[in-house]
Design a protein around this motif. Structure first.
Motif, PDB file in Angstrom:
ATOM      1  N   PRO A 148      -0.084   7.935 -10.829  1.00  5.68           N
ATOM      2  CA  PRO A 148      -0.551   7.549  -9.493  1.00  5.68           C
ATOM      3  C   PRO A 148      -0.918   6.075  -9.354  1.00  5.68           C
ATOM      4  N   GLU A 149      -1.034   5.361 -10.478  1.00  9.88           N
ATOM      5  CA  GLU A 149      -1.385   3.943 -10.423  1.00  9.88           C
ATOM      6  C   GLU A 149      -0.153   3.055 -10.571  1.00  9.88           C
ATOM      7  N   VAL A 188       7.986   8.610  -0.213  1.00 10.31           N
ATOM      8  CA  VAL A 188       7.209   7.373  -0.165  1.00 10.31           C
ATOM      9  C   VAL A 188       6.359   7.401   1.102  1.00 10.31           C
ATOM     10  N   THR A 189       5.060   7.153   0.934  1.00  7.88           N
ATOM     11  CA  THR A 189       4.147   7.077   2.073  1.00  7.88           C
ATOM     12  C   THR A 189       3.734   5.627   2.266  1.00  7.88           C
ATOM     13  N   ASN A 190       3.995   5.108   3.452  1.00  7.87           N
ATOM     14  CA  ASN A 190       3.672   3.719   3.766  1.00  7.87           C
ATOM     15  C   ASN A 190       2.179   3.572   4.044  1.00  7.87           C
ATOM     16  N   ASP A 238       0.813  -1.226   0.000  1.00  6.47           N
ATOM     17  CA  ASP A 238       0.000   0.000   0.000  1.00  6.47           C
ATOM     18  C   ASP A 238       0.844   1.272   0.000  1.00  6.47           C
ATOM     19  N   LEU A 239       1.909   1.269  -0.778  1.00  8.88           N
ATOM     20  CA  LEU A 239       2.755   2.457  -0.861  1.00  8.88           C
ATOM     21  C   LEU A 239       2.176   3.465  -1.850  1.00  8.88           C
ATOM     22  N   THR A 240       2.440   4.738  -1.605  1.00  8.26           N
ATOM     23  CA  THR A 240       2.179   5.789  -2.586  1.00  8.26           C
ATOM     24  C   THR A 240       3.436   6.642  -2.709  1.00  8.26           C
ATOM     25  N   PHE A 241       3.573   7.308  -3.872  1.00 10.40           N
ATOM     26  CA  PHE A 241       4.781   8.067  -4.173  1.00 10.40           C
ATOM     27  C   PHE A 241       4.404   9.487  -4.589  1.00 10.40           C
ATOM     28  N   SER A 242       5.288  10.427  -4.310  1.00 11.25           N
ATOM     29  CA  SER A 242       5.098  11.804  -4.781  1.00 11.25           C
ATOM     30  C   SER A 242       6.457  12.443  -5.011  1.00 11.25           C
ATOM     31  N   THR A 278       6.133   8.268   6.501  1.00 13.93           N
ATOM     32  CA  THR A 278       6.762   8.687   5.246  1.00 13.93           C
ATOM     33  C   THR A 278       8.276   8.687   5.377  1.00 13.93           C
ATOM     34  N   PHE A 283       3.104   4.316 -10.832  1.00 14.14           N
ATOM     35  CA  PHE A 283       4.260   4.999 -10.235  1.00 14.14           C
ATOM     36  C   PHE A 283       5.438   5.105 -11.204  1.00 14.14           C
TER      37      PHE A 283
END
Length: 747
Positions: A411-412, A435-437, A394-398, A442, A414
């Motif tokens: 966003p899908e 990276v947001t866990n 469930d990571l997200t990146f920015s 983060t 990465f």
């Protein structure tokens, strides 16, 4: 000049008190001590401090003129004799001075000479700071009592009629006769208290009194030092350090856990790879109130948490040991109570929440993206490494900083991309991302992006500038300033990324905007050539211009062309002054806005004006030149086009309208009115007369951002008054280059 903190080791004797007094001297050059010039430096007054104290600070100075830096203590005297620096440390960037006196620092008057740099010019301030070290009070000088306890509810209420206790200064034996008393330094938890005379006073007979004031804080102790004069010392004071402690007692008042977010609460995973499962421990809370007899306890709304969620009775730290057996989704409301000797029954000070969440592998040093190397303008596509195989979920990146505008992060998937013909310049870049866990934690990472020269197409055109050495960066490229008519033609080689390639480049120039004001630009082989106009109807006039240079070439059967703006500043002396922005082409993205460099003001003889009391303001004669990004540049109708829409009821030909800083004369517009402007010359303290452009305001009626160049007439006065708007020092020193595709890299 050195760029570090400067100090030398003490080699002297004495037990001392320190008093700082301040002098102001006008600046002088680095090789003379004669006063003169316009730049001035001011060090503030400072409260008395005690003997042998370390870390006492003289605050950074204020100044009149440009922003100073490279501060250095260049000389120290003791009683007017030159000595090595015993204990003074100066911050090279701010000018703040730290005094680290010791028991061995000798008595006497110290004078400090300070130097600094302003706009590349050095100034020296002889004896600008005086520091006097004074002897300790005679042995046996005490206050009785030496500790007073007062309740906060009484001492903080000026209307409370309760009489406060006092202390009396006494000496051992009859050989000491004190002739004068005054409040010296007062410290609170080691920090110097500002304006202690508002809270304490001492009578001519040595009685120390407490003055009721709302400035008193709960649960702290004020340590008072007195400055004394005795029959033996005459007018020379001595110091009785920390002679009286005043403790302000209070029942428990407030409690706060650092880092606690009231909306999210604390989160704890239900398990981990560590043997025994997960655990939790809070930060030490910040408590306001007296700590005498302090005791913490908690109440929990969920029976499941009792005897498993714990609090330390003396520190207030909340913890959950391993082996708690909590399940995902469990929630606990924890009410924290505190008691002390002034409220033995205690009271609830705060509620905190703890939620049990799914365990996520903590973010570590995993390489999420590999480094990448590309040729300039080529498409970029960078896939992330397989982090799920490494145990992440469930990571997200920015992307961080301006890279979120330069690159695109899907966003899908990465995947990080940039289109073909992107404008990232040749160079090595560190691209930061976050990276947001899955649990909300983060961590910031980065990868290296290396952009190499592209030899297959025209990518950049650079003709240099005539500013002199030190102006090689891209922001100074393709800009040429002329302070008078040319004695001879001046030529500058046109360089490109294809230098050394056998490809032939055809060059062309657009029309000059605005039209010829005395200096023209042509192409001579592979060079830009600047010449005096041959038009007999044109007189050399202050102005700023733009002309578009286009190069076209064919390599391997593929034709490519590139257009860049060339800027010309005709910078004639006006009423004895020059106004110079360097660079004078201010490139800014109209979506975000920005701030230009600070200008330099010169007199006709070349002397730089360093006064901060000058005024610079837009006045009238605004023009907008629309650029298609290629070789076409057209005039926006001055009184009926896009600028007229932005100016509203005003006329960009005759009024400054939404670019005004001053309302009338030298009276600024109110802050709320300035926020409504689309830009202005910032005359506020410390802004340095830079031009400020606001984002999201330079748009057409259809919402399109301006793409082109805006110039406007400015007025300048060295000593402005209410007739400033009528100034005859009228110049065109700046061209604003609006580029909606400009995203400067920040590192």
């Amino acid at each position: 000049m050195k760029h570090t903190l400067h100090t030398l080791t003490s080699r002297f004797l004495g037990i001392l008190w320190l008093v700082t007094s301040v002098c102001m001297f006008v600046s002088c050059s680095d090789d003379t001590d004669e006063t003169g010039g316009n730049f001035k430096l001011y060090y503030p007054d400072m409260t008395d401090i005690g003997p042998s104290m370390t870390g006492v600070k003289i605050p950074a100075p204020s100044f009149q003129g440009g922003t100073p830096s490279e501060f250095e203590i260049t000389a120290v005297t003791l009683n007017d004799e030159s000595i090595e620096n015993p204990c003074f440390v100066i911050d090279a960037e701010t000018g703040e001075i730290t005094i680290n006196s010791t028991a061995e620092t000798p008595v006497g008057e110290y004078k400090l000479t300070i130097s600094c740099s302003v706009n590349g010019k050095y100034f020296t301030f002889k004896d600008i700071i005086k520091v006097t070290f004074l002897p300790r009070a005679p042995e046996g000088t005490v206050a009785e009592p030496n500790h007073i306890l007062v309740m906060y509810s009484v001492v903080s209420d000026p209307n409370n009629i309760t009489k406060l206790p006092t202390a009396q200064v006494k000496t051992a034996g009859e050989h000491v006769s004190i002739t004068k008393y005054s409040i010296g330094t007062v410290t609170v938890n080691g920090e110097i208290l500002d304006k202690p005379e508002e809270m304490f006073e001492v009578s001519s007979s040595g009685e120390i009194s407490i003055l009721k004031s709302e400035r008193f804080e709960r649960g702290v102790t004020y340590s008072i030092s007195l400055k004394l004069e005795t029959a033996a010392t005459g007018d020379t004071p001595c110091i009785a350090t920390d002679i009286l402690a005043v403790e302000v007692a209070s029942e428990p008042f407030s409690l706060e856990y650092p880092g606690y977010n009231a909306e999210e609460g604390w989160k704890m995973p239900n398990t981990s790879s560590d043997e025994g499962g997960s655990s939790f421990i809070s930060e030490v809370p910040v408590f306001v109130g007296s700590t005498d007899g302090i005791k913490y306890w908690i109440e929990i709304d969920n029976e499941k948490g009792k005897d498993k969620i714990l609090i330390d009775e003396t520190t207030g730290i909340i913890s959950v040991p391993q082996g708690h057996g909590f399940d995902i989704g469990d929630k606990f409301k924890i009410s924290v109570f505190v008691a002390n000797i002034y409220l033995p029954e205690g009271k609830r000070l705060t509620d905190v929440n703890l939620s049990i969440t799914k365990f996520y592998k903590p973010l570590d040093d995993f390489t999420f993206y590999n480094d990448i190397e590309i040729e300039q303008t080529n498409e970029i596509s960078l896939n992330p490494n397989d982090w799920s195989a490494a145990g992440y979920e469930d990571l997200t990146f920015s992307l961080l900083d301006t890279w979120g505008e330069i690159l695109t992060l899907d966003p899908e998937t990465f995947i990080i991309t940039a289109p073909k013909d992107n404008t990232i310049a040749v160079g090595e870049y560190t691209v930061p991302f976050r990276v947001t866990n899955g649990d909300g934690t983060t961590k910031n990472y980065s990868f290296k992006l290396t952009v190499t020269e592209n030899k297959q197409k025209l990518v950049w055109i650079k003709c240099g500038n005539n500013f002199g050495t030190g102006y090689e960066d891209d922001i100074y490229q393709n800009q040429f300033r002329f302070n008078k008519a040319l004695d001879n033609d001046q030529s500058f080689t046109i360089n490109t990324n294809l230098n050394g390639n056998s490809a032939s480049i055809t060059w062309s120039l657009s029309a000059l905007k605005p039209s010829d004001k005395g200096i023209v630009c042509t192409i001579d082989n592979n060079k830009l050539k600047f010449s005096n106009t041959t038009n007999p109807d044109v007189t050399l006039t202050n102005s700023v211009h733009v002309i578009i240079l286009t190069g076209t070439t064919t390599i391997n059967g593929t034709q490519s062309s590139l257009s860049v703006p060339i800027f010309i500043h005709v910078n004639l002396e006006k009423n004895g002054y020059f106004v110079e922005f360097t660079p004078f082409a201010f490139r800014v993205n109209p979506q975000f806005g920005g701030t230009s460099v600070k200008p330099i003001f010169k007199k006709g003889n070349g002397d730089i004006i360093t006064s901060s009391n000058v005024a610079l303001e837009y006045r009238r004669s605004f023009n907008y030149y629309i650029w298609d990004g290629k070789n076409s540049i057209t005039d926006d109708p001055q009184e009926s086009g896009i600028l007229k829409t932005l100016w509203g009821s005003s006329n960009p030909k005759s009024a400054k309208g939404p670019m005004a800083y001053f309302k009338t004369g030298i009276t600024p517009l109110p802050d709320e009115s300035l926020k409504q402007q689309i830009g202005y010359v910032d005359n506020s303290a410390g802004a340095g007369y830079s031009v400020k452009i606001f984002g999201e305001k330079w748009k057409t009626t259809t919402g399109e951002y301006l793409h082109g160049f805006v110039r406007g007439q400015m007025i300048f006065e060295e000593t402005p008054d209410e007739k400033f708007n009528d100034s005859k020092t009228q110049v065109f020193p700046l061209m604003i280059w609006f580029d909606p595709d400009y995203y400067p890299v920040t590192e």
